[in-house]
Scaffold this motif. Sequence first.
Motif, PDB file in Angstrom:
ATOM      1  N   LYS A   1       1.652  -6.064 -11.871  1.00 49.90           N
ATOM      2  CA  LYS A   1       1.002  -4.790 -12.166  1.00 49.90           C
ATOM      3  C   LYS A   1      -0.458  -4.943 -11.777  1.00 49.90           C
ATOM      4  CE  LYS A   1       0.124  -1.217 -15.483  1.00 49.90           C
ATOM      5  NZ  LYS A   1       0.401  -0.644 -16.772  1.00 49.90           N
ATOM      6  N   GLY A   2      -0.945  -4.021 -10.951  1.00 49.91           N
ATOM      7  CA  GLY A   2      -2.325  -4.118 -10.500  1.00 49.91           C
ATOM      8  C   GLY A   2      -2.914  -2.761 -10.202  1.00 49.91           C
ATOM      9  N   ARG A   3      -4.188  -2.779  -9.913  1.00 49.57           N
ATOM     10  CA  ARG A   3      -4.909  -1.541  -9.597  1.00 49.57           C
ATOM     11  C   ARG A   3      -5.679  -1.744  -8.300  1.00 49.57           C
ATOM     12  NH1 ARG A   3      -7.057   3.192 -11.970  1.00 49.57           N
ATOM     13  NH2 ARG A   3      -9.124   3.673 -11.156  1.00 49.57           N
ATOM     14  N   LEU A   4      -5.550  -0.758  -7.420  1.00 47.20           N
ATOM     15  CA  LEU A   4      -6.263  -0.792  -6.145  1.00 47.20           C
ATOM     16  C   LEU A   4      -6.770   0.613  -5.865  1.00 47.20           C
ATOM     17  CD1 LEU A   4      -7.109  -2.213  -3.521  1.00 47.20           C
ATOM     18  CD2 LEU A   4      -4.881  -1.609  -2.590  1.00 47.20           C
ATOM     19  N   ASP A   5      -8.079   0.774  -5.931  1.00 52.26           N
ATOM     20  CA  ASP A   5      -8.673   2.076  -5.640  1.00 52.26           C
ATOM     21  C   ASP A   5      -8.641   2.335  -4.142  1.00 52.26           C
ATOM     22  OD1 ASP A   5      -9.328   2.829  -8.297  1.00 52.26           O
ATOM     23  OD2 ASP A   5     -11.053   1.474  -8.236  1.00 52.26           O
ATOM     24  N   ARG A   6      -8.487   3.599  -3.791  1.00 56.46           N
ATOM     25  CA  ARG A   6      -8.449   3.985  -2.366  1.00 56.46           C
ATOM     26  C   ARG A   6      -9.706   3.490  -1.656  1.00 56.46           C
ATOM     27  NH1 ARG A   6      -4.309   7.350  -1.312  1.00 56.46           N
ATOM     28  NH2 ARG A   6      -3.483   8.530  -3.071  1.00 56.46           N
ATOM     29  N   GLY A   7      -9.502   2.954  -0.457  1.00 55.47           N
ATOM     30  CA  GLY A   7     -10.625   2.484   0.340  1.00 55.47           C
ATOM     31  C   GLY A   7     -11.076   1.066   0.009  1.00 55.47           C
ATOM     32  N   GLU A   8     -10.587   0.510  -1.072  1.00 55.85           N
ATOM     33  CA  GLU A   8     -10.969  -0.855  -1.457  1.00 55.85           C
ATOM     34  C   GLU A   8     -10.096  -1.869  -0.733  1.00 55.85           C
ATOM     35  OE1 GLU A   8     -13.516  -1.879  -3.442  1.00 55.85           O
ATOM     36  OE2 GLU A   8     -14.136   0.226  -3.440  1.00 55.85           O
TER      37      GLU A   8
ATOM     38  N   TRP B   1      -6.573  -9.765  -1.519  1.00 56.32           N
ATOM     39  CA  TRP B   1      -7.486  -9.262  -0.505  1.00 56.32           C
ATOM     40  C   TRP B   1      -6.647  -8.655   0.613  1.00 56.32           C
ATOM     41  CZ3 TRP B   1     -12.239 -12.707   0.902  1.00 56.32           C
ATOM     42  CH2 TRP B   1     -12.982 -12.983  -0.250  1.00 56.32           C
ATOM     43  N   ILE B   2      -7.067  -7.508   1.088  1.00 61.00           N
ATOM     44  CA  ILE B   2      -6.370  -6.841   2.173  1.00 61.00           C
ATOM     45  C   ILE B   2      -7.194  -6.999   3.440  1.00 61.00           C
ATOM     46  CG2 ILE B   2      -5.505  -4.631   3.018  1.00 61.00           C
ATOM     47  CD1 ILE B   2      -5.116  -3.897   0.036  1.00 61.00           C
ATOM     48  N   GLY B   3      -6.663  -7.775   4.371  1.00 67.64           N
ATOM     49  CA  GLY B   3      -7.325  -7.980   5.656  1.00 67.64           C
ATOM     50  C   GLY B   3      -6.772  -7.019   6.694  1.00 67.64           C
ATOM     51  N   LEU B   4      -7.208  -7.203   7.927  1.00 62.70           N
ATOM     52  CA  LEU B   4      -6.734  -6.324   8.986  1.00 62.70           C
ATOM     53  C   LEU B   4      -5.255  -6.538   9.290  1.00 62.70           C
ATOM     54  CD1 LEU B   4      -9.767  -6.435  11.437  1.00 62.70           C
ATOM     55  CD2 LEU B   4      -9.166  -4.649   9.777  1.00 62.70           C
ATOM     56  N   GLU B   5      -4.806  -7.788   9.318  1.00 61.51           N
ATOM     57  CA  GLU B   5      -3.410  -8.088   9.635  1.00 61.51           C
ATOM     58  C   GLU B   5      -2.666  -8.796   8.504  1.00 61.51           C
ATOM     59  OE1 GLU B   5      -1.762  -7.050  12.339  1.00 61.51           O
ATOM     60  OE2 GLU B   5      -3.576  -6.032  12.999  1.00 61.51           O
ATOM     61  N   THR B   6      -3.377  -9.196   7.454  1.00 58.17           N
ATOM     62  CA  THR B   6      -2.731  -9.931   6.363  1.00 58.17           C
ATOM     63  C   THR B   6      -3.148  -9.388   4.999  1.00 58.17           C
ATOM     64  OG1 THR B   6      -4.496 -11.570   6.288  1.00 58.17           O
ATOM     65  CG2 THR B   6      -2.586 -12.117   7.641  1.00 58.17           C
ATOM     66  N   ILE B   7      -2.280  -9.638   4.029  1.00 58.51           N
ATOM     67  CA  ILE B   7      -2.590  -9.437   2.618  1.00 58.51           C
ATOM     68  C   ILE B   7      -2.482 -10.818   1.991  1.00 58.51           C
ATOM     69  CG2 ILE B   7      -1.891  -8.363   0.449  1.00 58.51           C
ATOM     70  CD1 ILE B   7      -0.610  -6.113   2.161  1.00 58.51           C
TER      71      ILE B   7
ATOM     72  N   GLN C   1     -10.022  -5.233  -2.130  1.00 55.71           N
ATOM     73  CA  GLN C   1      -9.759  -6.297  -3.104  1.00 55.71           C
ATOM     74  C   GLN C   1      -9.200  -5.678  -4.371  1.00 55.71           C
ATOM     75  OE1 GLN C   1     -13.406  -8.473  -3.603  1.00 55.71           O
ATOM     76  NE2 GLN C   1     -13.528  -9.001  -1.453  1.00 55.71           N
ATOM     77  N   TYR C   2      -8.297  -6.421  -5.030  1.00 53.74           N
ATOM     78  CA  TYR C   2      -7.667  -5.929  -6.249  1.00 53.74           C
ATOM     79  C   TYR C   2      -7.329  -7.100  -7.156  1.00 53.74           C
ATOM     80  CZ  TYR C   2      -3.456  -7.277  -3.677  1.00 53.74           C
ATOM     81  OH  TYR C   2      -2.512  -7.978  -2.963  1.00 53.74           O
ATOM     82  N   ASN C   3      -7.115  -6.798  -8.408  1.00 52.35           N
ATOM     83  CA  ASN C   3      -6.667  -7.780  -9.399  1.00 52.35           C
ATOM     84  C   ASN C   3      -5.287  -7.371  -9.877  1.00 52.35           C
ATOM     85  OD1 ASN C   3      -9.103  -9.335  -9.497  1.00 52.35           O
ATOM     86  ND2 ASN C   3     -10.021  -7.612 -10.560  1.00 52.35           N
ATOM     87  N   PHE C   4      -4.521  -8.355 -10.352  1.00 50.67           N
ATOM     88  CA  PHE C   4      -3.194  -8.037 -10.868  1.00 50.67           C
ATOM     89  C   PHE C   4      -2.817  -8.993 -11.987  1.00 50.67           C
ATOM     90  CE2 PHE C   4      -2.527 -10.900  -7.263  1.00 50.67           C
ATOM     91  CZ  PHE C   4      -1.648 -11.843  -7.762  1.00 50.67           C
TER      92      PHE C   4
ATOM     93  N   LEU D   1       0.801  -1.216   0.000  1.00 51.46           N
ATOM     94  CA  LEU D   1       0.000   0.000   0.000  1.00 51.46           C
ATOM     95  C   LEU D   1       0.839   1.274   0.000  1.00 51.46           C
ATOM     96  CD1 LEU D   1      -2.908  -1.041   2.355  1.00 51.46           C
ATOM     97  CD2 LEU D   1      -2.714  -1.259  -0.117  1.00 51.46           C
ATOM     98  N   GLU D   2       2.120   1.147   0.274  1.00 46.81           N
ATOM     99  CA  GLU D   2       3.025   2.286   0.215  1.00 46.81           C
ATOM    100  C   GLU D   2       4.216   1.910  -0.660  1.00 46.81           C
ATOM    101  OE1 GLU D   2       4.249   3.453   4.111  1.00 46.81           O
ATOM    102  OE2 GLU D   2       2.193   3.651   4.841  1.00 46.81           O
ATOM    103  N   PRO D   3       4.757   2.886  -1.407  1.00 47.30           N
ATOM    104  CA  PRO D   3       5.966   2.580  -2.170  1.00 47.30           C
ATOM    105  C   PRO D   3       7.090   2.205  -1.205  1.00 47.30           C
ATOM    106  CG  PRO D   3       5.272   4.875  -2.507  1.00 47.30           C
ATOM    107  CD  PRO D   3       4.339   4.258  -1.532  1.00 47.30           C
ATOM    108  N   GLY D   4       7.960   1.324  -1.632  1.00 44.70           N
ATOM    109  CA  GLY D   4       9.067   0.965  -0.759  1.00 44.70           C
ATOM    110  C   GLY D   4       9.952  -0.120  -1.328  1.00 44.70           C
ATOM    111  N   ARG D   5      11.008  -0.370  -0.584  1.00 47.98           N
ATOM    112  CA  ARG D   5      12.005  -1.380  -0.929  1.00 47.98           C
ATOM    113  C   ARG D   5      12.070  -2.345   0.245  1.00 47.98           C
ATOM    114  NH1 ARG D   5      17.398  -0.920  -3.725  1.00 47.98           N
ATOM    115  NH2 ARG D   5      18.721  -2.434  -2.678  1.00 47.98           N
TER     116      ARG D   5
END
Length: 149
Positions: A63-70, A90-96, A72-75, A7-11
């Motif tokens: 490569k994927g798209r995730l709208d803010r507040g969503e 799927w983005i859960g509370l403690e897991t992706i 679930q995403y596809n890639f 959810l954030e850019p990073g290395r």
Amino acid sequence: MPHTFLLEPGRWILQGTWLERNGMPISVKGLTLVAWNRDNWFTMATKLMFPDTEHSEIALQYKGRLDRGERQYNFLLQHNLLGQVEGEGWIGLETIVQRYWVLSDRERRSGFETLHRVSDNTYYLTSGVLAGHFLTSTMEANLERQTPS
């Protein structure tokens, strides 16, 4: 959302263990880069290396798209060993959690990844690749975010 991975850019630096069917666990190291553009598209590039072994390196380009507040995403994923891959996350509370399947594949290969948030800078990854109904490989590893100096 408390997640920093994806959810954030990073290395991120990866270190753990790889296990293949009928094989012994081997060390795996890697690097993941996550980037975002203004249109809610992300890219993620991962390179896995297997020091002191003959195992081939693995390169993954997501490569994927995730709208803010969503949640679930596809890639799409280009995998140097599996080829063209599609998936969902799927983005859960403690897991992706990510699940993917190889396109046009006679072996019906698919896979999964679960990233458990330990802290803002640490995740624990478990993943597996299947051929049909059988596991062919698994990986468990720590991911540590590299903070800018």
